[in-house]
Write a protein that holds these residues in place. Structure first.
Motif, PDB file in Angstrom:
ATOM      1  N   VAL A   1      73.706  80.236  21.229  1.00 22.65           N
ATOM      2  CA  VAL A   1      73.363  81.305  20.296  1.00 22.65           C
ATOM      3  C   VAL A   1      72.055  81.929  20.762  1.00 22.65           C
ATOM      4  N   THR A   2      72.059  83.277  20.941  1.00 23.40           N
ATOM      5  CA  THR A   2      70.898  83.975  21.493  1.00 23.40           C
ATOM      6  C   THR A   2      70.130  84.794  20.467  1.00 23.40           C
ATOM      7  N   ASP A   3      70.682  84.937  19.239  1.00 24.36           N
ATOM      8  CA  ASP A   3      70.026  85.768  18.249  1.00 24.36           C
ATOM      9  C   ASP A   3      70.406  85.297  16.853  1.00 24.36           C
ATOM     10  N   GLY A   4      69.536  85.543  15.903  1.00 22.00           N
ATOM     11  CA  GLY A   4      69.827  85.200  14.512  1.00 22.00           C
ATOM     12  C   GLY A   4      69.242  83.849  14.125  1.00 22.00           C
ATOM     13  N   PRO A   5      69.570  83.362  12.926  1.00 19.32           N
ATOM     14  CA  PRO A   5      68.973  82.128  12.420  1.00 19.32           C
ATOM     15  C   PRO A   5      69.371  80.877  13.206  1.00 19.32           C
ATOM     16  N   PHE A   6      70.456  80.932  13.979  1.00 17.85           N
ATOM     17  CA  PHE A   6      70.895  79.768  14.750  1.00 17.85           C
ATOM     18  C   PHE A   6      70.516  79.879  16.230  1.00 17.85           C
ATOM     19  N   LYS A   7      69.572  80.763  16.529  1.00 16.73           N
ATOM     20  CA  LYS A   7      69.127  80.978  17.909  1.00 16.73           C
ATOM     21  C   LYS A   7      68.674  79.649  18.511  1.00 16.73           C
ATOM     22  N   GLY A   8      69.142  79.385  19.740  1.00 13.61           N
ATOM     23  CA  GLY A   8      68.769  78.158  20.434  1.00 13.61           C
ATOM     24  C   GLY A   8      69.804  77.049  20.284  1.00 13.61           C
ATOM     25  N   PHE A   9      70.705  77.155  19.313  1.00 17.91           N
ATOM     26  CA  PHE A   9      71.752  76.159  19.136  1.00 17.91           C
ATOM     27  C   PHE A   9      72.888  76.412  20.119  1.00 17.91           C
ATOM     28  N   GLU A  10      73.615  75.338  20.428  1.00 15.69           N
ATOM     29  CA  GLU A  10      74.825  75.455  21.227  1.00 15.69           C
ATOM     30  C   GLU A  10      75.995  75.055  20.353  1.00 15.69           C
ATOM     31  N   GLY A  11      77.160  75.606  20.667  1.00 21.45           N
ATOM     32  CA  GLY A  11      78.341  75.278  19.892  1.00 21.45           C
ATOM     33  C   GLY A  11      79.610  75.593  20.649  1.00 21.45           C
ATOM     34  N   THR A  12      80.725  75.284  19.996  1.00 17.68           N
ATOM     35  CA  THR A  12      82.036  75.492  20.590  1.00 17.68           C
ATOM     36  C   THR A  12      82.782  76.555  19.793  1.00 17.68           C
ATOM     37  N   VAL A  13      83.360  77.524  20.480  1.00 20.77           N
ATOM     38  CA  VAL A  13      84.119  78.590  19.822  1.00 20.77           C
ATOM     39  C   VAL A  13      85.393  77.985  19.231  1.00 20.77           C
ATOM     40  N   SER A  14      85.593  78.179  17.919  1.00 22.25           N
ATOM     41  CA  SER A  14      86.793  77.638  17.274  1.00 22.25           C
ATOM     42  C   SER A  14      87.778  78.731  16.881  1.00 22.25           C
ATOM     43  N   ASP A  15      87.301  79.975  16.722  1.00 20.96           N
ATOM     44  CA  ASP A  15      88.185  81.066  16.322  1.00 20.96           C
ATOM     45  C   ASP A  15      87.589  82.387  16.794  1.00 20.96           C
ATOM     46  N   ILE A  16      88.457  83.353  17.105  1.00 21.86           N
ATOM     47  CA  ILE A  16      88.012  84.654  17.608  1.00 21.86           C
ATOM     48  C   ILE A  16      88.648  85.756  16.776  1.00 21.86           C
ATOM     49  N   ASP A  17      87.816  86.689  16.283  1.00 22.94           N
ATOM     50  CA  ASP A  17      88.287  87.868  15.558  1.00 22.94           C
ATOM     51  C   ASP A  17      88.003  89.078  16.445  1.00 22.94           C
ATOM     52  N   ASN A  18      88.992  89.436  17.284  1.00 22.64           N
ATOM     53  CA  ASN A  18      88.812  90.554  18.229  1.00 22.64           C
ATOM     54  C   ASN A  18      88.602  91.876  17.522  1.00 22.64           C
TER      55      ASN A  18
END
Length: 184
Positions: free
Chosen positions: A137-154
């Motif tokens: 995560v590069t921006d917002g309140p979770f900046k600096g966290f890493e995570g796994t994509v679980s769903d995509i809304d194209n």
């Protein structure tokens, strides 16, 4: 009486190269010169092609107009010695786009494509992520966290990312512009 070196009395669009960053100033300057030099009926329209794009700043999404062709302005005119001189001597203009010294008209198909691109009201999203991909995560309140994509809304350019917080995974909805792929 001056001889028209281009022998062209039909209305057409021409691309003009400008100093980068001066596109709007050049377009405004040409519009002002139209009135003062009485070019109405010879120069018809001046546009700086722009399209809407989505940006994320300080965790907030905003829509901004971005230039499609950096350093270029489009002018619809009847090409003559007089109009060529007016455009060529506008501050910030570096020249016409064309072969040699002859300006080349932009095709009607290209102009229609550019105008269509400019007229699109809904900005387009391109989501280049896959489910189970690890992102940072590069921006917002979770900046600096890493995570796994679980769903995509194209359609809306959103991702659901599972972020590990307090010993458990929490699903967080993020804009696709707020994350980046982690290089392995």
């Amino acid at each position: 009486m001056a001889v028209n070196r281009y022998f062209n009395d039909t209305k057409a669009w021409y691309a003009i190269s400008t100093y980068s960053g001066y596109e709007d100033k050049v377009a405004d300057s040409i519009r002002q010169r139209l009135d003062s030099v009485e070019m109405v009926g010879k120069i018809f329209d001046v546009i700086v092609p722009k399209e809407k794009q989505i940006e994320i700043k300080n965790g907030k999404r905003r829509i901004a107009d971005k230039k499609i062709f950096q350093g270029y302005v489009l002018v619809e005119m009847i090409l003559s010695d007089e109009t060529w001189y007016i455009i060529r001597n506008t501050p910030g203009v570096t020249g016409f786009v064309g072969t040699g010294t002859q300006p080349t008209p932009v095709s009607k198909r290209e102009i229609e494509s550019i105008k269509k691109r400019m007229g699109v009201e809904d900005p387009k999203f391109t989501v280049n992520y896959e489910v189970n991909e690890v992102v940072s995560v590069t921006d917002g309140p979770f900046k600096g966290f890493e995570g796994t994509v679980s769903d995509i809304d194209n359609k809306n350019g959103k991702l659901k990312v599972l972020i590990s917080m307090f010993g458990r995974e929490t699903a967080v909805e993020l804009d696709a512009l707020q994350v980046k792929k982690i290089d392995n």
